[in-house]
Design a protein around this motif. Structure first.
Motif, short mmCIF file in Angstrom:
data_model
loop_
_atom_site.label_atom_id
_atom_site.label_comp_id
_atom_site.label_asym_id
_atom_site.label_seq_id
_atom_site.Cartn_x
_atom_site.Cartn_y
_atom_site.Cartn_z
N PRO A 109 0.77 -1.24 0.00
CA PRO A 109 0.00 0.00 0.00
C PRO A 109 0.80 1.30 0.00
O PRO A 109 0.43 2.24 -0.68
N GLN B 234 -7.82 -2.60 0.11
CA GLN B 234 -6.53 -2.97 0.70
C GLN B 234 -5.74 -1.74 1.12
O GLN B 234 -4.58 -1.83 1.49
N ARG C 110 -7.10 -18.41 -0.30
CA ARG C 110 -7.39 -19.49 -1.23
C ARG C 110 -7.53 -20.79 -0.45
O ARG C 110 -6.68 -21.12 0.36
N LEU D 120 4.24 -12.65 3.91
CA LEU D 120 4.45 -13.68 2.89
C LEU D 120 3.63 -14.92 3.17
O LEU D 120 3.16 -15.60 2.26
N GLU E 163 0.29 -14.29 1.91
CA GLU E 163 0.25 -14.35 0.46
C GLU E 163 0.35 -15.80 -0.03
O GLU E 163 -0.25 -16.15 -1.04
N MET F 61 -1.04 -18.20 1.33
CA MET F 61 -2.39 -18.72 1.43
C MET F 61 -3.27 -18.15 0.34
O MET F 61 -4.43 -18.54 0.21
N GLY F 62 -2.76 -17.18 -0.40
CA GLY F 62 -3.59 -16.50 -1.39
C GLY F 62 -4.46 -15.42 -0.76
O GLY F 62 -5.48 -15.04 -1.31
N PHE F 63 -4.04 -14.92 0.39
CA PHE F 63 -4.82 -13.90 1.10
C PHE F 63 -4.20 -12.54 0.81
O PHE F 63 -3.50 -11.96 1.63
N GLU F 64 -4.49 -12.04 -0.40
CA GLU F 64 -3.87 -10.80 -0.88
C GLU F 64 -4.12 -9.61 0.05
O GLU F 64 -3.21 -8.86 0.38
N SER F 65 -5.36 -9.49 0.53
CA SER F 65 -5.69 -8.29 1.29
C SER F 65 -5.00 -8.29 2.65
O SER F 65 -4.57 -7.24 3.14
N LEU F 66 -4.85 -9.48 3.24
CA LEU F 66 -4.16 -9.55 4.53
C LEU F 66 -2.68 -9.25 4.35
O LEU F 66 -2.05 -8.56 5.17
N PHE F 67 -2.12 -9.73 3.24
CA PHE F 67 -0.72 -9.44 2.91
C PHE F 67 -0.49 -7.94 2.84
O PHE F 67 0.45 -7.40 3.44
N MET F 68 -1.37 -7.26 2.14
CA MET F 68 -1.25 -5.81 2.01
C MET F 68 -1.36 -5.13 3.38
O MET F 68 -0.62 -4.22 3.69
N GLN F 69 -2.31 -5.62 4.20
CA GLN F 69 -2.52 -5.02 5.51
C GLN F 69 -1.27 -5.18 6.37
O GLN F 69 -0.82 -4.23 7.02
N PHE G 186 1.85 -5.67 5.37
CA PHE G 186 2.96 -4.87 4.87
C PHE G 186 2.76 -3.39 5.15
O PHE G 186 3.72 -2.64 5.27
N ARG G 187 1.50 -2.99 5.27
CA ARG G 187 1.23 -1.60 5.63
C ARG G 187 1.69 -1.35 7.07
O ARG G 187 2.26 -0.30 7.36
N VAL H 43 -8.74 -19.27 7.31
CA VAL H 43 -7.31 -19.27 7.61
C VAL H 43 -6.96 -20.50 8.43
O VAL H 43 -5.96 -21.17 8.19
#
Lengths: 117, 143, 282, 358
Positions: B39, C35, C255, D113, D116, D118-126, D128-129, D192
């Motif tokens: 972000p 996000q 996923r 990571l 990610e 797990m394919g959990f894109e939004s949690l990854f972004m959160q 890293f924020r 999860v």
């Protein structure tokens, strides 16, 4: 699931966290170790920086009175800055720009002759 | 015809799918590339997606120095990237080998194996520098 | 049938990818905002597609471009058929053929990622195809018509009698559009064990054809959704709500695995749809 | 049933670093896993012949970008012991603060990571924020984000003023709040848990036998933390190792999540006990003798062995990194796994190939 939903809604309703970089650049922190600056005026060509450099990025030529640094080899560790007996070197907060050619990597400086006093 | 070409250049500049390949380095550069996707920096606003697949790639970000083993892997990957492609060397190791230049297993920077288009100095470069590096290479898509 | 009627499917074939691409763009923008990111421009998918057409055509073998083209053709033909108001049962077979070409295209190359992706794509088809046929059966049960034009003209809010069925159709959409709990065969994001699954070996213009076909499929499925509230404002609301739901579901879940899908979704999903159908009949 | 060989790597989106896992897969179940290494090998232990022992500090920092501060600190501690000098208490405490900040940045990277994988894109972004806050304090106080280069032989090179310490405290408060918010997602979320629970179970006895270290060992129920030996300033602070008993991915995730809070506590109490004084002990001597030094990295125990003969160059440098110790456990876990869980389980051990191959 509900906790993730809360996070998503909070993000979605608030302002985005992104700093729109090229348009909206942040002022770099004052003590950043991003690039080196060299003041040829005070250099005595003692070669200490060149000896201390872990990557061999600095070359000092006593005869031609030149000081050069290969920006592409430099790891910005700051050992030369601590070693310089005259404090001619200092950190610059802004990082070096990306280059397109390997030849542009070297920074030259000619050290001026000083009167013997 | 001119308009189609203009549109193509525009699309190429706006849509860069990237892949990063970390060679023999400290991994710091790939962390910073990952950070650039997230972000605070968000590479996706330039249309940059992390695909992780050479066949879909437009921009290859190379981090780390080349050694005798990963040289072949790097060449192999680049052969799979369809043209036009942009190759960006990120970080001191990928530029010259950096601090590991004298190590016995290191050949040198990425330019020893492939034609690098943009060099991004820094150890490791900050995400802003990675963005700068990719954006400054976009002229390649003009032709 | 007179020739004048042909402009409707022709217009649909041109409009459907624009619609599908816009949905993809809006999806990416809203996902980015959820996000906490700024996100790409709405027109980003079109830039991507146009760029892909301009890349070097690197095909693994000569079958791969053929299957990609057939997939695109099949998806476009399904849209045209639905726009023509054609029979829903024929539409069902058309969609099945379309998926078949995608699977064939993915398994005609030696890459293990692509092949494993093809296997998973088939398993997904196994899950959603029964639901699709039940959806069509329910539409027939309620309206007495098999042709889409007749269903649309009949009007009425089909959704009121078929909430469970619509839920199943929504899950079919999640699977078909490769949204998060079910994006095993090909994920729009990297970081998947199969790289990009069925799409791994496509590149350049052939990938663009597959993408375009995917947009047609998106448009097709949303058109089927629109049948559940057959009036212009009503179907617009329904489609918008469905897309919003898809985006949220995509961001809410990691996923899962196809084993989980087979264990938990495969039988309950058609079961739920059947329950609704029985309720309609009684 | 079809048998196929899936080469995961050397370039694969799930792993940041090049290493290859050749997976023999039957019906998407792994029956055999063969690792191949060497893509990152640089031979930097042999660099001691061309670089002197002070320059080697910079090399030690660049063994791995994720644990660079701790590598640098361990190397400096080894040389200091050979030289017979002790860094001043303030320097010791600053080292602790910076290495714990580094541990936080490493664990947050790992959590991201992991999400990610797990394919959990939004949690990854959160995640890293949240991590950017930690990166900002690192940049503000040391000048660089990843390789902070603060350790020198005899102490640290940068001082921390009161303003910087307050900045760290404020940032930690923010990070703690943000982390609390994602806790239910990591721990309670059904999907999860479905992905992480009972995946890749490493039993307590097996973990001990295979010699696993760090969070992997602690997640299997063995309380071992090299920081408890009290090196540097760790002896002044009181803490208990974080231990979970599950031994699965979920337990490893919990251990690292809880260690983030432990690190925050350590940093806070470290900043409170920061004494005034010098930050560097200078010495003109050359190292002589043999030494073995251990530290706790974000990934576990790292061991440095150094032999020096009193000249400018060291004779030998040997490093045993935590991932090397954990690799045996990984090879034990992979057979029998579903293909979809391979990235998750591999990442749950937090492999750092740059460390392992050097």
């Amino acid at each position: 699931m509900t906790s993730m939903l809360k996070i998503l809604l909070k993000n979605g309703t608030g302002r985005y966290a992104t700093r729109l970089y090229p348009a909206e650049a942040r002022e770099p922190f004052a003590k950043n170790r991003a690039d080196l600056s060299f003041d040829p005026g005070c250099c005595r060509l003692c070669k200490t920086c060149s000896r201390k450099c872990p990557t061999g990025a600095i070359e000092v030529d006593k005869e031609n009175r030149t000081w050069k640094r290969d920006v592409f080899s430099c790891v910005f560790c700051g050992d030369c800055i601590e070693a310089c007996p005259k404090s001619c070197l200092s950190f610059v907060a802004r990082p070096p720009l990306p280059q397109k050619h390997h030849q542009q990597a070297v920074v030259y400086a000619t050290v001026p002759e000083r009167s013997k006093k | 015809m001119g308009m189609m070409k203009h549109l193509m250049v525009r699309s190429r500049r706006r849509s860069l799918w990237m892949m990063h390949f970390c060679l023999g380095g400290c991994n710091g550069c790939s962390i910073e590339i990952m950070a650039a996707l997230t972000p605070m920096y968000d590479l996706e606003r330039f249309g940059i997606l992390n695909t992780g697949n050479p066949k879909h790639t437009d921009v290859l970000l190379v981090g780390g120095s080349v050694n005798h083993r990963n040289r072949r892997t790097l060449k192999n990957l680049i052969d799979q990237i369809p043209a036009p492609r942009l190759i960006v060397a990120v970080g001191t190791c990928a530029l010259t080998g950096g601090i590991f230049n004298e190590a016995y297993n290191i050949i040198g920077g990425a330019n020893r194996v492939v034609d690098v288009d943009v060099y991004v100095p820094g150890c490791p470069p900050k995400p802003e520098a990675v963005i700068d590096g990719i954006l400054s290479g976009l002229d390649k898509f003009e032709q | 049938m007179n020739l004048a009627k042909l402009w409707v499917p022709a217009a649909a074939v041109i409009a459907a990818p624009v619609f599908g691409g816009l949905i993809a763009g809006i999806d990416r923008k809203i996902s980015a905002r959820l996000q906490g990111r700024y996100g790409p421009p709405i027109l980003q998918p079109f830039y991507d597609l146009y760029k892909l057409f301009g890349k070097d055509p690197l095909a693994v073998n000569r079958w791969q471009p053929f299957f990609a083209a057939m997939y695109l053709f099949g998806a476009a033909a399904s849209v045209a058929w639905l726009a023509l108001g054609g029979d829903l049962l024929v539409l069902f077979f058309l969609t099945t053929f379309t998926v078949g070409f995608l699977v064939l295209g993915a398994s005609c190359v030696p890459s293990p990622f692509s092949r494993a992706g093809a296997g998973r794509e088939l398993l997904q088809a196994l899950v959603y195809e029964p639901v699709l046929i039940l959806v069509f059966a329910a539409i027939f049960q309620q309206t007495g018509r098999w042709d889409a034009a007749g269903v649309w003209r009949q009007g009425g809010v089909l959704l009121a009698q078929t909430p469970l069925l619509y839920l199943c159709l929504f899950l079919v959409l999640v699977i078909k559009l490769r949204k998060s709990p079910f994006d095993f065969s090909a994920s729009p994001h990297a970081h998947q064990e199969l790289v990009r699954g069925v799409l791994t070996e496509y590149s350049g213009p052939f990938l663009a054809m597959v993408e375009l076909g995917h947009w047609y499929e998106t448009a097709l499925l949303l058109m089927i959704c629109a049948l559940f509230w057959s009036s212009v404002p009503g179907s617009a609301i329904l489609v918008a709500a469905t897309v919003a739901g898809l985006i949220f579901v995509d961001n809410l879940f990691p996923r899962l695995t196809w084993r989980w899908m087979m264990a938990r979704i495969w039988l309950p999903l058609p079961g739920l749809a059947l329950l609704n159908l029985i309720w309609l009949m009684v | 049933m079809t048998v196929s060989v899936i080469p995961v790597g050397p370039q694969h989106p799930v792993f940041l670093e090049p290493f290859q896992l050749k997976l023999v897969v039957e019906d998407e179940v792994v029956s055999e896993a063969l690792p191949r290494f060497g893509y990152v090998h640089r031979g930097l232990e042999a660099l001691v012949v061309s670089k002197d022992f002070r320059q080697m500090t910079r090399v030690a920092e660049r063994i791995c970008g994720i644990c660079s501060a701790i590598h640098g600190m361990t190397y400096c501690r080894a040389i200091e012991k050979l030289l017979g000098i002790t860094p001043p208490p303030r320097a010791q405490m600053l080292r602790l603060v910076w290495s714990e900040l580094h541990r936080m940045h490493s664990h947050l990277l790992w959590l991201g990571l992991f999400a990610e994988a797990m394919g959990f894109e939004s949690l990854f972004m959160q995640i890293f924020r949240i991590r950017e806050t930690v990166m900002d304090i690192l940049e503000q106080t040391t000048g660089n984000r990843v390789i902070i280069s603060v350790n020198v032989i005899g102490g640290v090179r940068r001082d921390l003023d009161a303003e910087g310490a307050d900045g760290i405290r404020r940032a930690l408060k923010k990070v703690a709040g943000d982390l609390e918010r994602i806790r239910p997602v990591l721990v309670d979320d059904y999907s999860v848990r479905k992905r992480t629970e009972e995946k890749g179970i490493l039993a307590k006895e097996r973990a001990y036998e295979l010699g696993a270290v760090g969070p992997v060992l602690r997640a299997s129920g063995i309380s071992q933390d090299i920081r408890r030996t009290g090196y540097g300033a760790y002896g002044e602070l009181d803490f208990e190792p974080v231990v979970e008993s599950g031994g699965d991915c979920q337990a490893r995730c919990k251990v690292r999540y809880r260690e983030l809070f432990q690190s925050m506590d350590l940093i806070r109490s470290g900043l409170d006990r920061l004494s005034d004084g010098e930050i560097q002990t200078k010495s003109k001597e050359k190292p002589e003798g043999e030494i073995l030094v251990r530290s706790e990295q974000p990934r576990g125990e790292v061991v440095y062995y150094i032999r020096a003969d009193g000249s400018k160059h060291l004779q030998r440098l040997r490093i045993r990194t935590p991932t090397f110790a954990n690799m045996a456990a990984l090879m034990d876990l992979l057979p029998g796994l579903d293909l979809a869980d391979v990235p998750l389980v591999t990442l749950s051990l937090d492999p750092c190939i740059a460390c392992t191959e050097r």
